[in-house]
Design an enzyme around this catalytic site. Structure first.
Site, PDB file in Angstrom:
ATOM      1  N   ASP B  62       0.858  -1.188   0.000  1.00 16.07           N
ATOM      2  CA  ASP B  62       0.000   0.000   0.000  1.00 16.07           C
ATOM      3  C   ASP B  62       0.892   1.235   0.000  1.00 16.07           C
ATOM      4  O   ASP B  62       2.015   1.190   0.510  1.00 16.07           O
ATOM      5  CB  ASP B  62      -0.922   0.016   1.238  1.00 16.07           C
ATOM      6  CG  ASP B  62      -2.084   0.987   1.057  1.00 16.07           C
ATOM      7  OD1 ASP B  62      -2.417   1.338  -0.087  1.00 16.07           O
ATOM      8  OD2 ASP B  62      -2.663   1.415   2.075  1.00 16.07           O
ATOM      9  N   GLY B 138      -2.625   7.456 -10.857  1.00 15.26           N
ATOM     10  CA  GLY B 138      -2.860   8.029  -9.527  1.00 15.26           C
ATOM     11  C   GLY B 138      -2.324   9.447  -9.418  1.00 15.26           C
ATOM     12  O   GLY B 138      -2.597  10.289 -10.263  1.00 15.26           O
TER      13      GLY B 138
END
Lengths: 186, 186
Positions: B62, B138
Site C-alpha cells: 500500500d 494516480g
C-alpha cells in the site's frame, strides 16, 4: 430480544434511549471501520463483525460530512480529516470557495444476523469562513444547518438534538420498532 | 514456499518479480481496507485477512501520500481524495499554500501467519501548482521528487521505477529474502 448499541459514547446511548423510549444494552467493541466515503457501507461491514461477537441484534451508527465543492469528500472519512486538519484547517482549504454547501448524514444500522435495517437522517447546511462556537464536538463548529444562523456548536444540546440528522434517523428507527412490535402482537 | 502477491495490478507483479528475481504467485482478493492514515496499519490488517484465505505466505502493498501542510493528511486515504477531488482538485485546495512538501511512502508486508515483515520505501518531493504530465497513474502528475524537475507522470516508467519508493521497499524485501535463503542453506 435486547438490542446492543455498539458505541463508546455514553451520550449517544442516552440520546437513543430517550428518542426510542426503550432501554438499550451498551457495548464497546474495538472494530476497525473499512475505507469508504459511504456511511451505509461502513456501518454494514461493522455490523457484521459486531454481530459475530455479540450474537444478538446490534445497532451501530456512523455520520458522514459531505462537502459539495470537494465532490462530497470526505464523507465517512471525516474523522481523519478532522484529526489532522481540524475545523480551522478545513475552513482554510475552503477559504476562497464560494460554494459553502455541505450535507451531513447519519446512518443507524440494526442487524440481526440476517437482515440489515438502515435508518438515515440527512441535513443540509453551510460551512462558515471560520469555526464558530464552543459546545458540541467534532465538526459542530463548522456546520450551520439551513434555516439557522448558528453553528451546531453555538446551539444548546437541546436545540441541536431537536433538529439533528441523528434525531431524524432515530425517529425512523423508533417507527420501525413500533411497527415490528405491533406485528408481533397480532 | 511460494509467495502470494495480493494485488489486482499485473504491472506491480511484473515489477516486483523483476526486482526480486523471483516468481510470485498473483492472487486477486476483494478485501476491504481499514480506515487509517498509516499504510503499515492498513496493510497488516489486510495481510491477516488475506492469509486466512490463502493459508500461504502473502505479500501486500500500500502507498500513502502525506501532505505536510495538511498535517500529513490524507496518507493511506489518498485514493478517496483522488477519486473525488482528482489531482486538479488537490492542487486547487493547496493553491495559496507556500509549503508544497509531500512524502510518499510504500509499505510491503510479508506475512506467514506468524510474523509480519514490513519493508518501507519513502520519497520526499513537492506538489506543483497544477498537475504535470500524462504517463503513470494516480497522483503521479502531482509528485515531483526532490532533486528532479519532472513529475512522476513526466518520467518514463524506467526513470520513475529506478528511483521510486516502491523500488526502495522492494530492494529491502529482496535483501530479506536473500538472507533468509542463506540461513536455510546453512
Amino acid at each position: 430480544m435486547p438490542i446492543y448499541f455498539v458505541t463508546s459514547n455514553k451520550n449517544k446511548v442516552r440520546e437513543a434511549e430517550e428518542i426510542l423510549g426503550k432501554k438499550l444494552k451498551n457495548v464497546k467493541l474495538d472494530i476497525p471501520e473499512i475505507q469508504s466515503l459511504n456511511v451505509e457501507e461502513v456501518i454494514k461491514e461493522k455490523a457484521k463483525k459486531a454481530y459475530c461477537k455479540i450474537k444478538n441484534p446490534v445497532l451501530l451508527e456512523d455520520t458522514g460530512f459531505y462537502i459539495e465543492s470537494l465532490n462530497n469528500f470526505p464523507g465517512a472519512l471525516i474523522k481523519w480529516m478532522l484529526g489532522t486538519l481540524g475545523n480551522q484547517g478545513i475552513c482554510s482549504i475552503l477559504k476562497d470557495e464560494k460554494n459553502r454547501k455541505v450535507t451531513v448524514k447519519t446512518c443507524f444500522c440494526l442487524y440481526n444476523g440476517r437482515n440489515f435495517n438502515i435508518f438515515t437522517g440527512s441535513l443540509k447546511g453551510t460551512i462558515p469562513k471560520t469555526p464558530k462556537g464552543e459546545t458540541g464536538f467534532g465538526w459542530d463548529p463548522i456546520f450551520i444547518p439551513d434555516g439557522y444562523e448558528k453553528s451546531f456548536a453555538e446551539m444548546t444540546s437541546e436545540e441541536k438534538n431537536a433538529i439533528s440528522m441523528r434525531k431524524i434517523a432515530l425517529e425512523k428507527l423508533r417507527q420501525f420498532l413500533i411497527a415490528k412490535a405491533r406485528k408481533r402482537r397480532r
